[in-house]
Design an enzyme around this catalytic site. Structure first.
Site, PDB file in Angstrom:
ATOM      1  N   LYS A   1      32.396  37.007  44.751  1.00  0.00           N
ATOM      2  CA  LYS A   1      33.240  37.175  43.576  1.00  0.00           C
ATOM      3  C   LYS A   1      33.085  38.686  42.858  1.00  0.00           C
ATOM      4  O   LYS A   1      31.915  39.209  43.208  1.00  0.00           O
ATOM      5  CB  LYS A   1      32.680  36.231  42.503  1.00  0.00           C
ATOM      6  CG  LYS A   1      32.845  34.710  42.850  1.00  0.00           C
ATOM      7  CD  LYS A   1      34.538  34.711  42.392  1.00  0.00           C
ATOM      8  CE  LYS A   1      35.134  34.499  41.230  1.00  0.00           C
ATOM      9  NZ  LYS A   1      34.446  33.602  40.162  1.00  0.00           N
TER      10      LYS A   1
ATOM     11  N   SER B   1      28.824  37.243  41.010  1.00  0.00           N
ATOM     12  CA  SER B   1      28.516  35.857  40.619  1.00  0.00           C
ATOM     13  C   SER B   1      27.000  35.470  41.436  1.00  0.00           C
ATOM     14  O   SER B   1      26.766  36.134  42.407  1.00  0.00           O
ATOM     15  CB  SER B   1      29.383  34.979  41.100  1.00  0.00           C
ATOM     16  OG  SER B   1      29.011  33.669  41.483  1.00  0.00           O
TER      17      SER B   1
ATOM     18  N   HIS C   1      58.154  35.507  29.917  1.00  0.00           N
ATOM     19  CA  HIS C   1      57.780  34.137  30.235  1.00  0.00           C
ATOM     20  C   HIS C   1      56.666  34.019  31.584  1.00  0.00           C
ATOM     21  O   HIS C   1      56.569  32.817  32.070  1.00  0.00           O
ATOM     22  CB  HIS C   1      58.714  32.968  30.504  1.00  0.00           C
ATOM     23  CG  HIS C   1      60.078  33.288  29.311  1.00  0.00           C
ATOM     24  ND1 HIS C   1      59.782  32.433  28.198  1.00  0.00           N
ATOM     25  CD2 HIS C   1      61.006  33.817  29.392  1.00  0.00           C
ATOM     26  CE1 HIS C   1      60.757  32.974  27.591  1.00  0.00           C
ATOM     27  NE2 HIS C   1      61.581  33.811  28.182  1.00  0.00           N
TER      28      HIS C   1
ATOM     29  N   GLU D   1      37.187  40.775  29.897  1.00  0.00           N
ATOM     30  CA  GLU D   1      37.014  39.204  29.291  1.00  0.00           C
ATOM     31  C   GLU D   1      36.238  39.297  27.921  1.00  0.00           C
ATOM     32  O   GLU D   1      36.761  38.739  27.076  1.00  0.00           O
ATOM     33  CB  GLU D   1      36.568  38.366  30.204  1.00  0.00           C
ATOM     34  CG  GLU D   1      37.489  37.885  31.615  1.00  0.00           C
ATOM     35  CD  GLU D   1      36.664  37.092  32.662  1.00  0.00           C
ATOM     36  OE1 GLU D   1      37.146  36.126  33.089  1.00  0.00           O
ATOM     37  OE2 GLU D   1      35.447  37.635  32.886  1.00  0.00           O
TER      38      GLU D   1
END
Ligand code: ARG
Length: 459
Positions: free
Chosen positions: A283, A277, A156, A290
């Site tokens: 970043k 970024s 969970h 992804e």
């Protein structure tokens, strides 16, 4: 020149031609079409359609064409032919003249394309099995090099029980192993030869279909001509194997994205597989992972698309079947590149050991151990569970882990708790207590690693 002009008075409209032509994508089957044509030329020579000399000339011209294509010296993409079959025949005719016009005797593009696609799929299956194997080897190396590291295991997405990082790696090896075995199964079923089925009803020429199948590396001929020209189960099976594997890859990507987040910070991904970024200088984004997660969508789409295309098709060949190719080509390419990319990411992973340990200690992951400790002292598990839960509640209030509570504090919950509880609550102890086959303990994990190293070979 189309292969079917005789019956028509007017040429195709430009709009129809562009809509109907498959060469822009089926050119990928060119080597398989040549291979199948060589096989067919031998079969019709034996059936008396070609003389031996004609067959030899044809075979040589097809081999020359294959070499020309491999060297990138053909005009296949700009030729304007309807499909790959028309292009190969046209090229052969340019080389050999009228002899080439005998090649299509007894053959249809229906059994031809089904054969080409099976040959192509078979080759790709072998390449994909290799890529899955490499990915497993890279994961195995990561597991081998990180056997000591312990991190929280989750259910969970709540910290549940600590696990070895290597155990997590081995879980994905299991998944990739299943993906590979799905392909091995599918390969057996796809390795039957449709050629000789004609357009739908079989051919009238005296072809030895067993020998033809064997000459193309098939296990045998497809035994029903209607099924042979209209079956695309082998494409569906690859698309399903790809979908299941992409699902595994996307879960793998998601885990690593989380492990790499500022919040977890269990691992650091290499600069070589991340990007920055344009606005926020700090970043470092896990783009590779992804994209792997994201590409899953179009692979599922291809499976769903073909299932719907095939549903309710009347027997036997219908042009709808031309829609089988783009999704398959796209899927195989994307799946392969995701496997290669996953391997590159695996090789770049660094474990932040201290942070993993700290997180594994936090979150009361040893509460089950405290309950088991009480069970060992004769307390029924349900009662032990309740007592341990109360200890956790108290520890949360004190903002301490269980093992930092004093013995007199612990004794408030059960007089059976003694000094010997402390080693039981230690991280390594509770991980290594899972000493059973399939468990996260040091011994079973290193046994499985050794077994895989033996089966998979060295990386
Ligand atoms: N391009 C076609 C396909 O991919 C080849 C078979 C054409 N057959 C036909 N009867 N028009 O399915």
């Amino acid at each position: 020149m189309a292969l079917w002009g005789g019956r028509f008075k007017t040429a195709s409209s430009d709009i129809f031609k562009e809509f109907n032509d498959s060469l822009p994508f089926d050119h990928l089957l060119v080597q398989q079409d040549i291979q199948g044509s060589i096989g067919w030329s031998k079969a019709i020579q034996q059936a008396g359609v070609l003389t031996l000399e004609e067959q030899q000339q044809m075979e040589q011209a097809l081999l020359d064409l294959s070499a020309k294509v491999a060297a990138g010296e053909s005009d296949i993409l700009t030729s304007g032919a309807e499909d790959v079959h028309s292009w190969v025949e046209a090229e052969l005719t340019t080389q050999l003249g009228d002899i080439a016009r005998k090649l299509h005797t007894g053959r249809s593009r229906n059994d031809q394309v089904a054969t080409d696609l099976r040959l192509w799929s078979r080759e790709q299956v072998d390449i994909l099995i290799d890529a899955l194997n490499s990915c497993q080897q890279q994961l195995l190396t990561l597991a081998e090099n990180n056997q000591e590291h312990i991190l929280p295991g989750y259910t969970h997405l709540q910290r549940a029980q600590p696990i070895r990082f290597a155990h997590w790696c081995l879980a994905y090896i299991e998944m990739f192993k299943r993906d590979s075995s799905r392909l091995t199964d599918a390969r057996k079923r796809m390795n039957q030869c449709p050629l000789g089925s004609g357009a739908l009803a079989g051919t009238t020429y005296d072809i030895d279909r067993y020998e033809l199948a064997q000459s193309l590396g098939f296990d045998g001929p497809c035994v029903n001509s209607l099924d042979a020209v209209s079956d695309r189960d082998f494409v569906l099976e690859i698309l399903f194997a790809a979908s299941a594997s992409m699902m595994h890859l996307s879960r793998f990507a998601e885990d690593l994205i989380f492990f790499n987040s500022g919040e977890a910070n269990f691992i650091t991904l290499g600069d070589q597989v991340t990007s920055g970024s344009s606005l926020m200088p700090q970043k470092k984004n896990p783009d590779a992972l992804e994209l792997i997660r994201g590409k899953c969508g179009r692979v599922y789409g291809a499976l769903q698309g073909l299932l719907v295309t095939l549903k309710g098709l009347p027997m036997a060949y219908n042009k709808d079947l031309q829609e089988d190719k783009e999704g398959l080509f796209e899927t195989v390419g994307q799946w392969h590149s995701c496997l290669v990319m996953a391997g590159e990411v695996i090789n770049s992973i660094e474990i932040n050991s201290a942070r993993c340990q700290k997180a594994a200690r936090e979150g009361y992951a040893n509460a089950t151990e405290l309950a088991d400790y009480l069970v060992d002292k004769g307390v029924p598990f349900r009662t032990a569970h309740e007592i341990s839960g109360q200890v956790v509640l108290y520890a949360i209030k004190q903002q301490e882990p269980i093992e930092s509570l004093r013995l007199d504090e612990l004794k408030q919950f059960s007089p059976l708790i003694e000094q010997d509880v402390y080693p039981v609550l230690e991280l390594e102890y509770l991980v290594d207590k899972r000493n059973i086959l399939g468990g996260t303990g040091k011994q079973p994990v290193s046994n499985i690693i050794a077994q895989y190293r033996h089966n998979l070979g060295t990386s």
